[in-house]
Design an enzyme around this catalytic site. Structure first.
Site, PDB file in Angstrom:
ATOM      1  N   ALA A 154       0.615 -44.044  10.712  1.00  0.00           N
ATOM      2  CA  ALA A 154      -0.315 -45.068  10.258  1.00  0.00           C
ATOM      3  C   ALA A 154       0.458 -46.261   9.732  1.00  0.00           C
ATOM      4  CB  ALA A 154      -1.208 -44.503   9.137  1.00  0.00           C
ATOM      5  N   CYS A 155      -0.032 -47.459  10.007  1.00  0.00           N
ATOM      6  CA  CYS A 155       0.696 -48.647   9.559  1.00  0.00           C
ATOM      7  C   CYS A 155       0.376 -48.979   8.116  1.00  0.00           C
ATOM      8  CB  CYS A 155       0.358 -49.840  10.457  1.00  0.00           C
ATOM      9  SG  CYS A 155      -1.338 -50.408  10.296  1.00  0.00           S
ATOM     10  N   GLY A 156      -0.726 -48.417   7.559  1.00  0.00           N
ATOM     11  CA  GLY A 156      -1.060 -48.677   6.174  1.00  0.00           C
ATOM     12  C   GLY A 156      -1.892 -49.927   5.982  1.00  0.00           C
ATOM     13  N   VAL A 157      -1.967 -50.768   7.000  1.00  0.00           N
ATOM     14  CA  VAL A 157      -2.788 -51.972   6.966  1.00  0.00           C
ATOM     15  C   VAL A 157      -3.443 -52.112   8.321  1.00  0.00           C
ATOM     16  CG1 VAL A 157      -1.462 -53.263   5.253  1.00  0.00           C
ATOM     17  CG2 VAL A 157      -0.755 -53.295   7.621  1.00  0.00           C
TER      18      VAL A 157
END
Length: 279
Positions: A110-113
């Site tokens: 997951a990129c987190g954003v």
């Protein structure tokens, strides 16, 4: 110093029966990154090239922009049960004042954003925008880079369990190859190498990765000013969006003499054609 492989017992089951034997595995250990003694984050990585990893990470997170921002980077406290240094804590002293807030950086797929906010933030924060007319790459040369990368994956040969990233010249010369249990760490390691070699912005280099191209890998390339990213596997949709927004040439499924170009095809030299059509 920390190791990159370890031996563990295993039971191998096959049509020929069962065999108990040791197996060689890639080491995975935490690395705590501190700024002036204050903890910033912990990442799970394969030990090796930690100094490069930390420099690349700090550049990717826009905490530093060049080696002029760094006074020192050194291993510090962190001992095992026998009192030996684990080399799992690295403290960086910056030249200027820095307010460090501990952050929970996601080091998974997951990129987190997400979404437009993420794209705007990367574009506005990069210190090294990709030039409109970056060095052109011949697709025949690009096609040979994954094989060159694979030939230098010595730890993968022993374990079968590591990602790799490499920086190449547009002529196909490998300059730096790093392996790690995390694809993001492998990229940070080669970007950190480039930073320490004063090759950032890397407007004349090509980044090749052994797996897929996620948003965070494109983000790291953009932050380092790398104009071309090639991946052996597929990109994600957000990775393509960021590549298009940032002017980065993104190539996926780079295998043998075939590839998919998702953005920036006009920066590629395609043998047998007068000009490439933009994606």
């Amino acid at each position: 110093m920390s190791r990159v492989t370890a031996r563990r017992p295993t039971l191998r089951i096959s049509p020929n029966g069962e065999v108990r034997r040791p197996d060689t595995l890639a080491v995975e250990e935490p690395l705590e990154i501190r700024i002036a003694g204050q903890s910033l984050t912990v990442t799970m990585r394969t030990p090796g090239a930690d100094i490069d990893l930390v420099h690349g990470f700090l550049l990717s997170e826009n905490i530093i922009g060049s080696m002029d921002d760094v006074v020192s980077a050194r291993y510090c406290a962190g001992t095992d049960a026998d009192g030996h240094n684990t080399y799992n804590v690295l403290d960086v002293e910056l030249r200027g004042p820095a307010t460090v807030r501990p952050r929970n950086f996601l080091t998974t797929g997951a990129c987190g954003v997400c979404g437009k906010t993420a794209l705007d933030e990367v574009r506005s924060h990069t210190r090294y925008p990709i030039p409109a007319h970056a060095s052109a790459v011949d697709t025949a040369v690009l096609a040979g880079m994954p094989e060159s990368l694979r030939a230098r994956q010595s730890v993968f040969d022993a374990t079968g369990g590591l990602h790799a990233a490499g920086l190449f010249t547009v002529g196909g010369e490998p300059l730096a190859v790093r392996e790690d249990i995390g694809r993001h760490n492998a990229v940070d390691k080669v970007i950190g190498w480039a930073l320490r070699e004063n090759r950032i912005p890397a407007h004349d280099l090509v980044l090749i990765v052994s797996g897929r191209a996620s948003f965070e890998l494109v983000q790291k390339a953009v932050m380092a000013g790398i104009p071309t990213l090639g991946a052996v596997s597929a990109p994600s949709s957000l990775a393509v969006d960021l590549a298009v927004e940032s002017g980065l040439t993104l190539v996926g499924f780079l295998r043998g003499d075939t590839m998919n170009v998702y953005s920036g095809s006009d920066s590629l030299v395609i043998p047998g054609t007068a000009a490439a059509q933009s994606v």
